[in-house]
Scaffold this motif. Structure first.
Motif, short mmCIF file in Angstrom:
data_model
loop_
_atom_site.label_atom_id
_atom_site.label_comp_id
_atom_site.label_asym_id
_atom_site.label_seq_id
_atom_site.Cartn_x
_atom_site.Cartn_y
_atom_site.Cartn_z
N ILE A 169 0.87 -1.18 0.00
CA ILE A 169 0.00 0.00 0.00
C ILE A 169 0.90 1.23 0.00
O ILE A 169 1.84 1.31 0.80
CB ILE A 169 -0.90 0.02 1.25
CG1 ILE A 169 -1.62 -1.32 1.41
CG2 ILE A 169 -1.90 1.16 1.19
CD1 ILE A 169 -2.44 -1.43 2.68
N ALA A 172 1.27 6.98 1.75
CA ALA A 172 0.27 8.02 2.03
C ALA A 172 -1.11 7.39 2.23
O ALA A 172 -1.88 7.83 3.11
CB ALA A 172 0.23 9.03 0.88
N VAL A 173 -1.41 6.37 1.44
CA VAL A 173 -2.71 5.70 1.58
C VAL A 173 -2.77 4.93 2.89
O VAL A 173 -3.78 4.97 3.61
CB VAL A 173 -2.96 4.74 0.38
CG1 VAL A 173 -4.24 3.94 0.57
CG2 VAL A 173 -3.02 5.53 -0.93
N LEU A 174 -1.66 4.26 3.21
CA LEU A 174 -1.62 3.49 4.46
C LEU A 174 -1.80 4.40 5.67
O LEU A 174 -2.56 4.11 6.58
CB LEU A 174 -0.29 2.73 4.55
CG LEU A 174 -0.12 1.84 5.78
CD1 LEU A 174 -1.21 0.77 5.86
CD2 LEU A 174 1.26 1.17 5.78
N ALA A 176 -3.24 7.30 5.76
CA ALA A 176 -4.62 7.82 5.80
C ALA A 176 -5.59 6.74 6.27
O ALA A 176 -6.54 7.03 7.00
CB ALA A 176 -5.01 8.32 4.41
N ALA A 177 -5.33 5.49 5.87
CA ALA A 177 -6.19 4.37 6.31
C ALA A 177 -6.07 4.18 7.82
O ALA A 177 -7.07 3.97 8.52
CB ALA A 177 -5.82 3.09 5.58
N GLU A 178 -4.84 4.29 8.32
CA GLU A 178 -4.63 4.13 9.77
C GLU A 178 -5.32 5.25 10.55
O GLU A 178 -5.90 5.01 11.61
CB GLU A 178 -3.12 4.12 10.09
CG GLU A 178 -2.36 2.91 9.55
CD GLU A 178 -2.59 1.63 10.36
OE1 GLU A 178 -3.47 1.62 11.24
OE2 GLU A 178 -1.90 0.62 10.07
#
Lengths: 288, 139
Positions: A169, A172-174, A176-178
């Motif tokens: 992932i 930046a996506v990881l 934001a997901a966290e």
């Protein structure tokens, strides 16, 4: 297929029929079953809603496909085919369905079992949801760039669960997901669900009861498919379901789970509006 | 209108709930932004645009879809004739051989994989399947 038989049986000029009126989430529906001269099921007609509406068209299509399945040349008896069709349609939930007002397919299944003079399968107990709530379409599509149909490719991975542990992932996506996950764990519907889940985990009696129910439901499905289901089996399952419904820990969990499931589509909608496509549909392996 | 004073504890609880819900909305939007800015999403948009503009590929896709739709009922019943099956496969290979289609499918696969992995992160933390809760029902 026998070359002497046409693939789809010809329809006799006159056929006897029986009609059931059933209540569904889409309003009253009329299910008609015709039988061939040997008394075997031959066609199903389904009528709901006003002529010309989408609901009417979808119901008409469902009836036609069932009729086609019944009329196709097959070594499987039509009674058996109708039983299999009814079993396929049973317990398909809808957003507003309930025991007194089932979804259209569920009500259709009930009517078909009635025509077969057989009991319909018992619903899953205690509000544990088999069919999660439908996500609403995002209200706006500010980036309408993803509206191409998914290409119908055999083995298209969108239709299969993936081993996501091997997928990298983007950082930046990881991150934001966290952050989103952390916020979700603090919001009341999810926090309450996790508390109820922890309580259930810590209550051996409740867990054992659920395991017994699960085993009984699986056993009932097997007996049903073999045609050996008895009234006593149904009564035993109903008694167990009642026991589950009387357990406060299980019921707290079930209510909290439903509330959490009802909340998550709002979050998905927030994501999807900005993304321009339904995130959950993109991320979720299709089931069939 | 007579105003009824709420107990201070209740007011605090309501405000906290509003705060956490607002926090979720902000985080959801940030998550969507991060997805939209990812290389996977950008690549998917670009390949989808190229596919839309490729008329030859569109015709090949259309020919396959038309044939598939005409056989839909028989496909559901697994009763397609060998001749129709061969024709369907020929049309499938025809559209798959277009580079724009292949690029689009690869980009779609990459994007789907990333979204599934991101959704798994959410599901693991909240101990509930995000996609099952939001997606269409299982059959």
């Amino acid at each position: 297929m026998n070359a002497a038989n046409p693939p789809v049986a010809a329809r006799p000029h006159v056929l006897p029929s029986e009609t059931a009126r059933v209540v569904t989430t889409l309003g009253a529906a009329f299910v008609t079953l015709t039988r061939d001269p040997h008394g075997q099921p031959f066609e199903v007609f389904l009528s709901v809603g006003k002529a010309g509406t989408d609901t009417f068209a979808a119901a008409e299509a469902l009836g036609r496909l069932i009729s086609l399945a019944l009329r196709l040349d097959s070594p499987v008896s039509r009674d058996e085919r109708l039983r299999e069709i009814a079993a396929q349609l049973t317990h398909i939930g809808a957003t507003r369905s309930s025991a007194s007002q089932p979804s259209l397919p569920d009500a259709l299944s009930g009517a078909l079992f009635e025509f077969l003079h057989e009991p319909a399968p018992v619903a899953p107990a205690s509000g544990f949801i088999d069919s999660p709530a439908q996500v609403e379409e995002p209200a706006g599509r500010p980036r309408p760039t993803l509206d191409l149909p998914t290409l119908p490719v055999k083995g298209n991975r969108r239709k299969k669960p993936m081993n996501t542990e091997t997928v990298t992932i983007p950082p930046a996506v990881l991150a934001a997901a966290e952050t989103l996950a952390a916020a979700l764990t603090r919001v009341e519907p999810i926090a309450a669900y996790r508390r109820a889940q922890a309580q259930l985990e810590a209550t051996p009696h409740a867990r054992a009861l659920l395991e017994r129910l699960s085993a009984a439901q699986a056993d009932l499905r097997v007996r049903q498919s073999r045609g050996t289901l008895t009234q006593s089996d149904l009564n035993n399952l109903r008694a167990l379901q009642q026991e589950v419904r009387s357990d406060p820990v299980i019921m707290d969990y079930a209510v909290a789970q439903q509330a959490a499931i009802a909340y998550l589509p709002e979050v998905n909608q927030e994501i999807s509006q900005l993304l321009g496509t339904d995130f959950a549909a993109l991320a979720g392996p299709a089931s069939c | 209108m007579t105003q009824v004073a709420m107990p201070a504890q209740t007011v605090t609880g309501v405000l906290e709930a509003e705060d956490t819900e607002a926090e979720v909305r902000v985080a959801a939007r940030a998550f969507a932004e991060a997805l939209a800015e990812s290389a996977e999403f950008q690549a998917f948009e670009q390949t989808a645009d190229r596919l839309r503009q490729d008329e030859t590929a569109q015709r090949a896709v259309g020919a396959y879809q038309t044939k598939q739709q005409s056989l839909q009922a028989m496909l559901m019943l697994n009763a397609v004739s060998a001749r129709d099956q061969a024709e369907l496969e020929r049309l499938r290979q025809a559209f798959l051989s277009h580079p724009t289609v292949a690029a689009y499918l690869q980009a779609q696969e990459n994007l789907t994989a990333m979204c599934q992995a991101a959704a798994d992160v959410l599901s693991q933390r909240i101990e509930l399947s995000f996609t099952a809760a939001c997606g269409p029902g299982c059959c």
